[in-house]
Design a protein around this motif. Structure first.
Motif, PDB file in Angstrom:
ATOM      1  N   GLN A 156       3.429   9.019  -6.587  1.00 50.86           N
ATOM      2  CA  GLN A 156       4.155   9.721  -7.656  1.00 50.86           C
ATOM      3  C   GLN A 156       5.192   8.789  -8.279  1.00 50.86           C
ATOM      4  OE1 GLN A 156       3.502  12.805  -8.913  1.00 50.86           O
ATOM      5  NE2 GLN A 156       5.070  12.379 -10.457  1.00 50.86           N
ATOM      6  N   TYR A 157       5.884   7.999  -7.451  1.00 53.43           N
ATOM      7  CA  TYR A 157       6.852   7.031  -7.955  1.00 53.43           C
ATOM      8  C   TYR A 157       6.181   5.999  -8.862  1.00 53.43           C
ATOM      9  CZ  TYR A 157      11.123   8.292  -5.374  1.00 53.43           C
ATOM     10  OH  TYR A 157      12.265   8.904  -4.925  1.00 53.43           O
ATOM     11  N   VAL A 158       4.952   5.624  -8.542  1.00 50.33           N
ATOM     12  CA  VAL A 158       4.210   4.696  -9.394  1.00 50.33           C
ATOM     13  C   VAL A 158       3.979   5.338 -10.762  1.00 50.33           C
ATOM     14  CG1 VAL A 158       1.997   3.516  -9.746  1.00 50.33           C
ATOM     15  CG2 VAL A 158       3.101   3.455  -7.503  1.00 50.33           C
ATOM     16  N   GLU A 159       3.539   6.603 -10.767  1.00 48.81           N
ATOM     17  CA  GLU A 159       3.293   7.303 -12.026  1.00 48.81           C
ATOM     18  C   GLU A 159       4.571   7.413 -12.863  1.00 48.81           C
ATOM     19  OE1 GLU A 159       1.225  11.029 -11.587  1.00 48.81           O
ATOM     20  OE2 GLU A 159      -0.179  10.145 -10.154  1.00 48.81           O
ATOM     21  N   GLU A 160       5.713   7.567 -12.203  1.00 46.53           N
ATOM     22  CA  GLU A 160       7.003   7.706 -12.897  1.00 46.53           C
ATOM     23  C   GLU A 160       7.642   6.354 -13.213  1.00 46.53           C
ATOM     24  OE1 GLU A 160       9.187  10.112 -10.125  1.00 46.53           O
ATOM     25  OE2 GLU A 160       7.929  11.875 -10.504  1.00 46.53           O
ATOM     26  N   GLU A 161       6.968   5.260 -12.844  1.00 45.19           N
ATOM     27  CA  GLU A 161       7.447   3.891 -13.025  1.00 45.19           C
ATOM     28  C   GLU A 161       8.768   3.611 -12.311  1.00 45.19           C
ATOM     29  OE1 GLU A 161       7.287   2.797 -17.177  1.00 45.19           O
ATOM     30  OE2 GLU A 161       5.101   2.895 -17.170  1.00 45.19           O
ATOM     31  N   LYS A 162       9.030   4.358 -11.242  1.00 43.98           N
ATOM     32  CA  LYS A 162      10.138   4.019 -10.343  1.00 43.98           C
ATOM     33  C   LYS A 162       9.697   2.868  -9.440  1.00 43.98           C
ATOM     34  CE  LYS A 162      12.029   8.712 -10.176  1.00 43.98           C
ATOM     35  NZ  LYS A 162      12.213   9.897  -9.319  1.00 43.98           N
ATOM     36  N   ILE A 163       8.424   2.882  -9.104  1.00 42.47           N
ATOM     37  CA  ILE A 163       7.775   1.731  -8.466  1.00 42.47           C
ATOM     38  C   ILE A 163       6.978   1.088  -9.578  1.00 42.47           C
ATOM     39  CG2 ILE A 163       5.967   1.000  -6.874  1.00 42.47           C
ATOM     40  CD1 ILE A 163       6.913   3.221  -4.971  1.00 42.47           C
ATOM     41  N   HIS A 164       7.333  -0.191  -9.884  1.00 45.75           N
ATOM     42  CA  HIS A 164       6.754  -0.796 -11.085  1.00 45.75           C
ATOM     43  C   HIS A 164       6.623  -2.310 -10.941  1.00 45.75           C
ATOM     44  CE1 HIS A 164       6.755  -0.583 -15.781  1.00 45.75           C
ATOM     45  NE2 HIS A 164       5.547  -0.452 -15.283  1.00 45.75           N
ATOM     46  N   ASP A 165       6.494  -2.793  -9.712  1.00 50.72           N
ATOM     47  CA  ASP A 165       6.312  -4.222  -9.509  1.00 50.72           C
ATOM     48  C   ASP A 165       4.992  -4.455  -8.774  1.00 50.72           C
ATOM     49  OD1 ASP A 165       7.391  -5.228  -6.406  1.00 50.72           O
ATOM     50  OD2 ASP A 165       7.663  -3.168  -7.033  1.00 50.72           O
ATOM     51  N   ALA A 166       4.457  -5.652  -8.930  1.00 51.55           N
ATOM     52  CA  ALA A 166       3.113  -5.955  -8.441  1.00 51.55           C
ATOM     53  C   ALA A 166       2.971  -5.849  -6.928  1.00 51.55           C
ATOM     54  CB  ALA A 166       2.687  -7.347  -8.913  1.00 51.55           C
ATOM     55  N   LYS A 167       3.930  -6.417  -6.175  1.00 51.23           N
ATOM     56  CA  LYS A 167       3.773  -6.429  -4.719  1.00 51.23           C
ATOM     57  C   LYS A 167       3.788  -5.018  -4.141  1.00 51.23           C
ATOM     58  CE  LYS A 167       8.646  -7.133  -3.636  1.00 51.23           C
ATOM     59  NZ  LYS A 167       9.049  -6.682  -4.970  1.00 51.23           N
ATOM     60  N   THR A 168       4.629  -4.152  -4.699  1.00 50.38           N
ATOM     61  CA  THR A 168       4.733  -2.787  -4.187  1.00 50.38           C
ATOM     62  C   THR A 168       3.524  -1.962  -4.613  1.00 50.38           C
ATOM     63  OG1 THR A 168       7.126  -3.024  -4.268  1.00 50.38           O
ATOM     64  CG2 THR A 168       6.269  -0.798  -3.970  1.00 50.38           C
ATOM     65  N   ASN A 169       3.079  -2.144  -5.844  1.00 55.14           N
ATOM     66  CA  ASN A 169       1.857  -1.473  -6.274  1.00 55.14           C
ATOM     67  C   ASN A 169       0.678  -1.909  -5.413  1.00 55.14           C
ATOM     68  OD1 ASN A 169       2.117   0.376  -8.631  1.00 55.14           O
ATOM     69  ND2 ASN A 169       3.213  -1.373  -9.461  1.00 55.14           N
ATOM     70  N   TYR A 170       0.609  -3.200  -5.104  1.00 57.68           N
ATOM     71  CA  TYR A 170      -0.450  -3.695  -4.228  1.00 57.68           C
ATOM     72  C   TYR A 170      -0.376  -2.989  -2.870  1.00 57.68           C
ATOM     73  CZ  TYR A 170      -3.290  -6.449  -1.165  1.00 57.68           C
ATOM     74  OH  TYR A 170      -4.243  -6.801  -0.250  1.00 57.68           O
ATOM     75  N   ALA A 171       0.826  -2.893  -2.316  1.00 56.99           N
ATOM     76  CA  ALA A 171       1.000  -2.266  -1.003  1.00 56.99           C
ATOM     77  C   ALA A 171       0.509  -0.821  -1.013  1.00 56.99           C
ATOM     78  CB  ALA A 171       2.470  -2.325  -0.591  1.00 56.99           C
ATOM     79  N   ILE A 172       0.822  -0.098  -2.051  1.00 61.53           N
ATOM     80  CA  ILE A 172       0.406   1.309  -2.136  1.00 61.53           C
ATOM     81  C   ILE A 172      -1.109   1.418  -2.284  1.00 61.53           C
ATOM     82  CG2 ILE A 172       0.587   3.393  -3.572  1.00 61.53           C
ATOM     83  CD1 ILE A 172       3.576   2.418  -4.032  1.00 61.53           C
ATOM     84  N   LEU A 173      -1.696   0.567  -3.107  1.00 64.08           N
ATOM     85  CA  LEU A 173      -3.158   0.565  -3.233  1.00 64.08           C
ATOM     86  C   LEU A 173      -3.822   0.195  -1.912  1.00 64.08           C
ATOM     87  CD1 LEU A 173      -3.617  -1.137  -6.718  1.00 64.08           C
ATOM     88  CD2 LEU A 173      -4.208   1.224  -6.109  1.00 64.08           C
ATOM     89  N   TYR A 174      -3.241  -0.760  -1.206  1.00 62.66           N
ATOM     90  CA  TYR A 174      -3.770  -1.186   0.092  1.00 62.66           C
ATOM     91  C   TYR A 174      -3.745  -0.027   1.090  1.00 62.66           C
ATOM     92  CZ  TYR A 174      -4.085  -3.779   4.494  1.00 62.66           C
ATOM     93  OH  TYR A 174      -4.444  -4.210   5.739  1.00 62.66           O
ATOM     94  N   LEU A 175      -2.606   0.661   1.168  1.00 62.23           N
ATOM     95  CA  LEU A 175      -2.503   1.799   2.091  1.00 62.23           C
ATOM     96  C   LEU A 175      -3.462   2.916   1.686  1.00 62.23           C
ATOM     97  CD1 LEU A 175       1.354   1.890   2.623  1.00 62.23           C
ATOM     98  CD2 LEU A 175      -0.397   1.158   4.262  1.00 62.23           C
ATOM     99  N   HIS A 176      -3.591   3.163   0.413  1.00 61.30           N
ATOM    100  CA  HIS A 176      -4.525   4.172  -0.076  1.00 61.30           C
ATOM    101  C   HIS A 176      -5.965   3.809   0.323  1.00 61.30           C
ATOM    102  CE1 HIS A 176      -6.279   7.186  -2.733  1.00 61.30           C
ATOM    103  NE2 HIS A 176      -7.092   6.237  -3.158  1.00 61.30           N
ATOM    104  N   ALA A 177      -6.317   2.541   0.147  1.00 64.79           N
ATOM    105  CA  ALA A 177      -7.680   2.091   0.480  1.00 64.79           C
ATOM    106  C   ALA A 177      -7.956   2.198   1.985  1.00 64.79           C
ATOM    107  CB  ALA A 177      -7.878   0.652   0.019  1.00 64.79           C
ATOM    108  N   LEU A 178      -6.904   1.958   2.788  1.00 64.55           N
ATOM    109  CA  LEU A 178      -7.081   2.082   4.236  1.00 64.55           C
ATOM    110  C   LEU A 178      -7.352   3.528   4.643  1.00 64.55           C
ATOM    111  CD1 LEU A 178      -4.292  -0.179   5.820  1.00 64.55           C
ATOM    112  CD2 LEU A 178      -6.756  -0.620   5.702  1.00 64.55           C
ATOM    113  N   GLY A 179      -6.785   4.453   3.880  1.00 66.48           N
ATOM    114  CA  GLY A 179      -6.970   5.873   4.177  1.00 66.48           C
ATOM    115  C   GLY A 179      -6.377   6.309   5.503  1.00 66.48           C
ATOM    116  N   ARG A 180      -5.343   5.591   5.943  1.00 76.33           N
ATOM    117  CA  ARG A 180      -4.803   5.914   7.270  1.00 76.33           C
ATOM    118  C   ARG A 180      -3.452   6.609   7.218  1.00 76.33           C
ATOM    119  NH1 ARG A 180      -2.972   0.041   9.738  1.00 76.33           N
ATOM    120  NH2 ARG A 180      -0.839   0.725   9.794  1.00 76.33           N
ATOM    121  N   MET A 181      -3.035   7.023   6.048  1.00 74.13           N
ATOM    122  CA  MET A 181      -1.733   7.692   5.974  1.00 74.13           C
ATOM    123  C   MET A 181      -1.912   9.075   5.440  1.00 74.13           C
ATOM    124  SD  MET A 181       0.948   4.704   5.162  1.00 74.13           S
ATOM    125  CE  MET A 181       2.261   5.890   5.153  1.00 74.13           C
TER     126      MET A 181
END
Length: 181
Positions: A156-181
């Motif tokens: 949600q923070y990504v959608e609101e551009e509160k999270i808006h940098d590459a490394k953090t976006n990468y981290a969120i995509l990585y966790l999403h892809a892992l499907g472990r959270m």
């Protein structure tokens, strides 16, 4: 195979700073023409994806002067002279979050802006956080706030551009892809 490399014929150092150096290189292009390249030299950086026992991601909220706004990011920082990335990751985790860990796993590394900078950032992950009894003093000019978010809240923070940098976006995509959270 076609030659697409550029040959440096002269380097002019413009600025040497605490975090970056700036240089202008004169280069010969593959077709024999000449051009200039403005290059930011950076010692490299680390970033950590810290996950608490209750499956929340620890973020830092920090004002970013170049953007004139506050961002929410995974903890990160530059490598000190001759510092190994793993040691830097533990140091940054402790300084920025008040947590430590005995187990950091390497995820990946990538160049942040290869069009003009040589910064290479190393990403680590841990889900074995331990709260430090005595917080480690961070940088004197760094003012941060710690926040913990679920993966859905982070998205949600990504959608609101509160999270808006590459490394953090990468981290969120990585966790999403892992499907472990």
């Amino acid at each position: 195979m076609k030659n697409i490399e550029e040959k440096t014929i002269h380097t002019e150092k413009i600025y040497e700073g605490k975090i970056i150096d700036l240089q202008v290189d004169d280069v010969v292009l593959p077709d024999g023409e000449k051009a200039k390249r403005e290059i930011v030299k950076h010692p490299g950086a680390v970033a950590i994806i810290p996950i608490t026992k209750d499956k929340k991601i620890v973020f830092v909220k920090q004002y970013r002067k170049p953007l004139e706004k506050t961002l929410v990011e995974i903890p990160a920082g530059k490598l000190d002279d001759n510092e190994q990335p793993l040691a830097a990751a533990i140091r940054e985790l402790e300084e920025e979050t008040g947590y430590t860990t005995k187990e950091l796993n390497f995820v990946t590394s990538f160049y942040t802006s290869p069009g003009f900078a040589d910064e290479l950032i190393y990403i680590y992950i841990t889900d074995t956080l331990e709260k430090l009894e005595t917080p480690v003093q961070g940088d004197d000019d760094e003012f941060i706030e710690i926040i913990e978010l679920t993966l859905d809240e982070a998205k949600q923070y990504v959608e609101e551009e509160k999270i808006h940098d590459a490394k953090t976006n990468y981290a969120i995509l990585y966790l999403h892809a892992l499907g472990r959270m």
